[in-house]
Design a protein around this motif. Structure first.
Motif, PDB file in Angstrom:
ATOM      1  N   ARG A 196       2.897   2.192  -0.718  1.00 14.55           N
ATOM      2  CA  ARG A 196       3.342   3.617  -0.332  1.00 14.55           C
ATOM      3  C   ARG A 196       2.526   4.528  -0.593  1.00 14.55           C
ATOM      4  O   ARG A 196       2.350   5.757   0.060  1.00 14.55           O
ATOM      5  CB  ARG A 196       4.939   4.044  -0.938  1.00 14.55           C
ATOM      6  N   ARG A 199      -4.493  -0.543   1.421  1.00 13.64           N
ATOM      7  CA  ARG A 199      -3.219  -1.053   1.985  1.00 13.64           C
ATOM      8  C   ARG A 199      -2.960  -2.369   2.396  1.00 13.64           C
ATOM      9  O   ARG A 199      -2.057  -2.982   2.073  1.00 13.64           O
ATOM     10  CB  ARG A 199      -2.619   0.034   3.018  1.00 13.64           C
ATOM     11  N   GLU A 206      11.599  -3.721   2.441  1.00  9.98           N
ATOM     12  CA  GLU A 206      10.601  -2.801   1.954  1.00  9.98           C
ATOM     13  C   GLU A 206       9.081  -3.157   2.505  1.00  9.98           C
ATOM     14  O   GLU A 206       8.352  -2.218   2.972  1.00  9.98           O
ATOM     15  CB  GLU A 206      10.317  -2.780   0.324  1.00  9.98           C
ATOM     16  N   ALA A 208       7.132  -0.973   5.169  1.00 15.14           N
ATOM     17  CA  ALA A 208       5.465  -0.403   4.769  1.00 15.14           C
ATOM     18  C   ALA A 208       4.609  -1.078   5.912  1.00 15.14           C
ATOM     19  O   ALA A 208       3.766  -0.406   6.271  1.00 15.14           O
ATOM     20  CB  ALA A 208       5.180  -1.132   3.454  1.00 15.14           C
TER      21      ALA A 208
END
Length: 95
Positions: free
Chosen positions: A18, A26, A85, A89
Motif C-alpha cells: 500500500r 509493487r 486485501e 491492492a
C-alpha cells in the motif's frame, strides 16, 4: 505460534504494498504476498489433517478438539482477509 507470525508477516507485506509508489516494486511485493498466502494455505491444510487424524486416534478430547478447530477457523478468517486485501491492492492504482 508460527502461523500467527506468518500472518503478521503477510500484514506487513500488505502495508509495504500500500505504501509503495514504484510499480515494479509493487508487483514484486504482490508476488511475494501471493506466495506467502499459498504457503500458509498449504500449512493450514496440513494442520487440519493432523488435527482430524490425531483426534480420531485418541478417542476424542472434545475440549482440545474444539480449541484446535476454533484456532484453525481464526486462521482461515485471517487468510480470507489477506486475500481480500490482496485483491484490493491488485486493482488499486499505485499512490
Amino acid at each position: 505460534m508460527p502461523m500467527m507470525a506468518n500472518m503478521k508477516a503477510m500484514q506487513a507485506q500488505m502495508a509495504r504494498i500500500r505504501s509503495t509508489t514504484d510499480p515494479k516494486e509493487r508487483e514484486k511485493l504482490m508476488q511475494e504476498h501471493m506466495k506467502s498466502m499459498q504457503d500458509n494455505m498449504a500449512k493450514m491444510r496440513g494442520m487440519g489433517g493432523g488435527m482430524m487424524g490425531g483426534m480420531a486416534s485418541k478417542g476424542g478430547d472434545e475440549t482440545k478438539h474444539h480449541a484446535m478447530m476454533e484456532q484453525r477457523m481464526d486462521m482461515m478468517q485471517m487468510m480470507m482477509e489477506q486475500m481480500l486485501e490482496h485483491q484490493k491492492a491488485m486493482h488499486a492504482p499505485p499512490k
